[in-house]
Scaffold this active site. Structure first.
Site, PDB file in Angstrom:
ATOM      1  CG  HIS A 250     -25.243   3.435  14.148  1.00  0.00           C
ATOM      2  ND1 HIS A 250     -26.077   2.549  13.520  1.00  0.00           N
ATOM      3  CD2 HIS A 250     -24.459   3.957  13.179  1.00  0.00           C
ATOM      4  CE1 HIS A 250     -25.795   2.516  12.217  1.00  0.00           C
ATOM      5  NE2 HIS A 250     -24.819   3.364  11.983  1.00  0.00           N
ATOM      6  CG  HIS A 251     -28.197   9.195  15.199  1.00  0.00           C
ATOM      7  ND1 HIS A 251     -28.009  10.507  15.552  1.00  0.00           N
ATOM      8  CD2 HIS A 251     -28.750   8.582  16.285  1.00  0.00           C
ATOM      9  CE1 HIS A 251     -28.408  10.691  16.809  1.00  0.00           C
ATOM     10  NE2 HIS A 251     -28.864   9.544  17.273  1.00  0.00           N
TER      11      HIS A 251
ATOM     12  CG  HIS B 244     -19.774   5.471   8.110  1.00  0.00           C
ATOM     13  ND1 HIS B 244     -19.281   4.264   7.706  1.00  0.00           N
ATOM     14  CD2 HIS B 244     -18.950   5.910   9.088  1.00  0.00           C
ATOM     15  CE1 HIS B 244     -18.203   3.967   8.418  1.00  0.00           C
ATOM     16  NE2 HIS B 244     -17.984   4.951   9.274  1.00  0.00           N
TER      17      HIS B 244
ATOM     18  CD  GLU C   2     -19.226  -0.294   4.632  1.00  0.00           C
ATOM     19  OE1 GLU C   2     -19.498  -0.263   5.840  1.00  0.00           O
ATOM     20  OE2 GLU C   2     -19.703   0.506   3.816  1.00  0.00           O
TER      21      GLU C   2
ATOM     22  CD  GLU D 270     -19.637   3.952   0.363  1.00  0.00           C
ATOM     23  OE1 GLU D 270     -20.110   2.816   0.232  1.00  0.00           O
ATOM     24  OE2 GLU D 270     -20.040   4.770   1.211  1.00  0.00           O
TER      25      GLU D 270
ATOM     26  CD  GLU E  27     -18.299   4.331   4.644  1.00  0.00           C
ATOM     27  OE1 GLU E  27     -18.212   3.112   4.784  1.00  0.00           O
ATOM     28  OE2 GLU E  27     -19.375   4.903   4.377  1.00  0.00           O
TER      29      GLU E  27
HETATM   30  C1  NOJ Z   1     -22.973   1.746   5.953  1.00  0.00           C
HETATM   31  C2  NOJ Z   1     -21.851   2.033   6.886  1.00  0.00           C
HETATM   32  O1  NOJ Z   1     -20.669   2.357   6.193  1.00  0.00           O
HETATM   33  C3  NOJ Z   1     -21.659   0.819   7.745  1.00  0.00           C
HETATM   34  O2  NOJ Z   1     -20.527   0.994   8.556  1.00  0.00           O
HETATM   35  C4  NOJ Z   1     -22.898   0.584   8.552  1.00  0.00           C
HETATM   36  O3  NOJ Z   1     -22.749  -0.601   9.270  1.00  0.00           O
HETATM   37  C5  NOJ Z   1     -24.122   0.454   7.643  1.00  0.00           C
HETATM   38  N1  NOJ Z   1     -24.177   1.521   6.726  1.00  0.00           N
HETATM   39  C6  NOJ Z   1     -25.407   0.445   8.462  1.00  0.00           C
HETATM   40  O4  NOJ Z   1     -25.595   1.693   9.062  1.00  0.00           O
HETATM   41 CA    CA Z   2     -20.612   2.955   3.738  1.00  0.00          CA
END
Ligand code: NOJ
Ligand code: CA
Length: 654
Positions: free
Chosen positions: A353-354, A433, A458, A151, A452
């Site tokens: 979501h994990h 992610h 974000e 990133e 990702e």
């Molecule tokens: C990073 C992820 O890229 C994001 O999408 C997520 O909201 C946060 N972690 C929390 O899990």
């Molecule tokens: Ca991320």
């Protein structure tokens, strides 16, 4: 020495031994692209396989097959190559095979260690693969082995100024040739990063395990494919399917349960600070709020509703809480059973979501139960997350000792793979992610729908700094060559002045729409809050209309980091969609619509930057208009600074 040429006589690869050391070389139309580059493996407790080869033998085969993607950016893909295998043996009677597959659009090669008497279990401490780029080149790159994983903002420098980088590494030579180095089918091995040696020599640098070993393996085994994609145009890299072709066919059988879809979710509000993942007065994942999202999804044709912060473990410093997440225990104010049923009745579903925060033992200990839990609730897709700094994924073994691993080490390659395979058993799709980079494994495991693995939307909320206007003009030619990305486009409140006045989305509104076509993913999020879409129903119509599963993809123009225009044909109708975007420069592009069917008039629904649009001062200025066009029409695209354009073409009559 052996030589093999691509089916269309474009690329030629020469493989041989020089001074008992294996090497290869690649030329295109007779001109060297990769100069003589060495190959070899080094082991911890055994003599290396890096030289001393006294024999080489060669075998050639050809392959030509067209296969169908269950979902994807293109329906049918031709896999057409000529193969050359060089088998070398050394004085210890040990054998190694170097297999080269030569396509018109690139080369893949790998090391194969057959079953043999004098070589069994090995600890690889170095892979000596080199890529000596011949002509002076410019590179677009992100650093490897850094705390922020994949990133980073991409940098553009002369190739001679890079030091240690991730792949895909994309380059343009001074003569205008586009080259990208990456890998395919990364399974049970360490990721390959690249270090620069003298001049333009790039050397494989495998990510180590916490004990310093790079890869532990037992013959027979083979490495992932090392890939070199080569194209005249930047867009030619995007429509090269070399990486997918080098992966094994689908191992899951019928995967009709993997559904491309658009989704919304309780997500952006946490990044803006309106809501929290953890419990308390601002908790985002409440039953009431989730119902609002389900209603909104049902009304607007979205199939999925992601809910983050639904489970025990987010309270306190969740980034460092990897050992306390509970994956079968919702917060009391989130009635997951009620919500799954409520969603189902409305024709939508929750997306699980994990977030693991990189606590791998905690997650693996609960993995079966966690997946069973979602399966029972009818949840068909899960977003996973591994927010730990690079090198700081943790695993506590049975001996009570905690190891710290890299996200792209063999250890994590195995972990991500395990999650995908266990999920497949339960007909669940995975969107990772903080992933290991994509190497085309969606072909073999089509439930690994997206990931990702680059800076997504974000970062614009966090603003440290946000993504630059050029970021999404670089991604299609770099990160996206690896595979789909869950970028999460479609933010309509570009300035969020109330929530984070110092940060913003550095694009025009039209560019947010263009991202749905430019950044490919079979699952695309409409990432903003329902309220912000309801405030701008007209541009929102494009997000409602755009699809995520394609019969075909064409790149009409593009230069890395400058601009790109991509058109894709809907797999389930005769519609085409166009996305075009620019970096911080305003520009005028002219395109031919000759991808459209002959003899058909189309309605073009155009969403473009208005005449006064400018991402800094006037990002919302947009013109929405309709035109009738045919394949003989030319279209002018006027992109504002960090602007874009999105178009839906629908056939009117034959
Ligand atoms: C990073 C992820 O890229 C994001 O999408 C997520 O909201 C946060 N972690 C929390 O899990
Ligand atoms: Ca991320």
């Amino acid at each position: 020495m052996g030589t093999v040429t691509s089916p269309g006589n474009i690329l030629t690869v020469t493989v041989g031994l020089e001074g008992q050391i294996p090497y290869y070389q690649v030329s295109r139309h007779g001109k060297t692209v990769i100069a003589k580059s060495r190959l070899g493996l080094r082991f911890k407790d055994a003599p290396h396989l890096d030289g001393g080869f006294t024999h080489a033998s060669f075998a050639k085969t050809s392959f030509d097959e067209t296969w169908t993607q269950p979902w994807g950016e293109k329906e049918n893909i031709r896999n057409h190559y000529n193969e050359l295998r060089m088998t070398v043996s050394d004085g210890l009677k040990r054998r190694m095979v170097l297999t080269f597959r030569v396509y018109d659009d690139g080369v893949g090669f790998r090391y194969e260690l057959p079953k043999q008497e004098n070589l069994g279990k090995v600890a690889i401490i170095d892979e000596l693969t080199e890529f000596r780029i011949s002509d002076p080149a410019t590179a677009w790159w992100i650093p490897a082995r850094g705390w922020n994983r994949y990133e980073y903002l991409y940098r553009k420098t002369p190739l001679t100024e890079i030091s240690h980088v991730h792949t895909p590494l994309t380059m343009r030579t001074d003569k205008g040739l586009h080259i990208s180095i990456h890998e395919a089918a990364l399974v049970d091995y360490a990721a390959m990063t690249l270090r620069r040696g003298r001049g333009q020599a790039l050397q494989a640098d495998l990510t180590p395990l916490s004990d310093g070993i790079k890869v532990k393996a037992t013959a027979p085994f083979h490495t992932p494919w090392r890939t070199i994609q080569i194209a005249d145009t930047a867009g030619g890299l995007i429509t090269s399917y070399l990486i997918l072709n080098l992966n094994e066919p689908n191992k899951l059988g019928d995967v009709s349960w993997v559904k491309p879809e658009k989704y919304v979710g309780i997500w952006w509000e946490m990044h803006l600070g309106i809501a929290t993942w953890g419990s308390g007065p601002k908790h985002g994942a409440t039953t009431a709020r989730t119902k609002t999202y389900i209603d909104f999804a049902a009304k607007n044709g979205f199939k999925g509703v992601l809910v983050e912060g639904w489970n025990i473990g987010w309270d306190g410093d969740w980034f460092n809480n990897g050992n306390v997440f509970r994956f079968t225990e919702p917060y009391p104010d989130f009635d997951i059973k009620l919500l799954s049923d409520y969603a189902r009745k409305k024709g939508v579903h929750l997306i699980g979501h994990h977030e693991t925060s990189g606590g791998i033992s905690n997650y693996e200990n609960q993995l079966d139960a966690a997946l069973d839990y979602y399966q029972k609730l009818g949840i068909p897709a899960i977003k996973t997350g591994y927010v730990a700094d690079g090198g700081d994924v943790t695993y506590t073994g049975k001996d009570g000792r905690t190891r710290h691993e890299w996200h792209d080490s063999q250890f994590m390659v195995r972990h991500y793979q395990k999650v995908v395979e266990e999920a497949a058993k339960r007909k669940i799709a995975i969107n990772t992610h903080e992933p290991i980079k994509d190497t085309g494994l969606r072909r073999t495991y089509p439930n690994w729908i997206s990931r990702e693995g680059a800076r997504g939307q974000e970062y614009n909320a966090w603003g440290e700094p946000g993504n630059s206007p050029e970021h999404t003009a670089i991604l299609p030619f770099t990160r996206m060559l690896a595979g789909p990305m869950d970028f999460t486009p479609g933010i309509f409140d570009l300035l969020f002045e109330k929530e984070k006045p110092n940060n913003r989305i550095p694009t025009t509104l039209a560019k947010q729409l263009a991202l749905y076509v430019v950044i490919y993913s079979p699952n695309q999020m409409a990432a903003d809050l329902p309220e912000n879409y309801q405030a701008r129903p007209k541009p929102f119509q494009f997000i409602r209309d755009v699809v995520t599963d394609w019969a075909d993809t064409r790149v009409l123009n593009g230069e890395i980091g400058e601009y790109v225009t991509i058109v894709r044909k809907d797999r389930h109708s005769d519609d085409w969609f166009l996305g075009s975007l620019s970096n911080e420069k305003a520009r005028h592009l002219e395109i031919a619509l000759d991808f459209l069917d002959p003899g058909v008039t189309y309605r073009a629904q155009i969403y473009r930057d208005g005449p006064k649009a400018d991402y800094k001062n006037n990002p919302y200025d947009m013109v929405i208009e309709e035109k009738q066009v045919t394949r003989d029409s030319m279209l002018k695209l006027d992109l504002a600074t960090s602007g874009g354009e999105a178009i839906r073409f629908t056939p009117l009559k034959k």
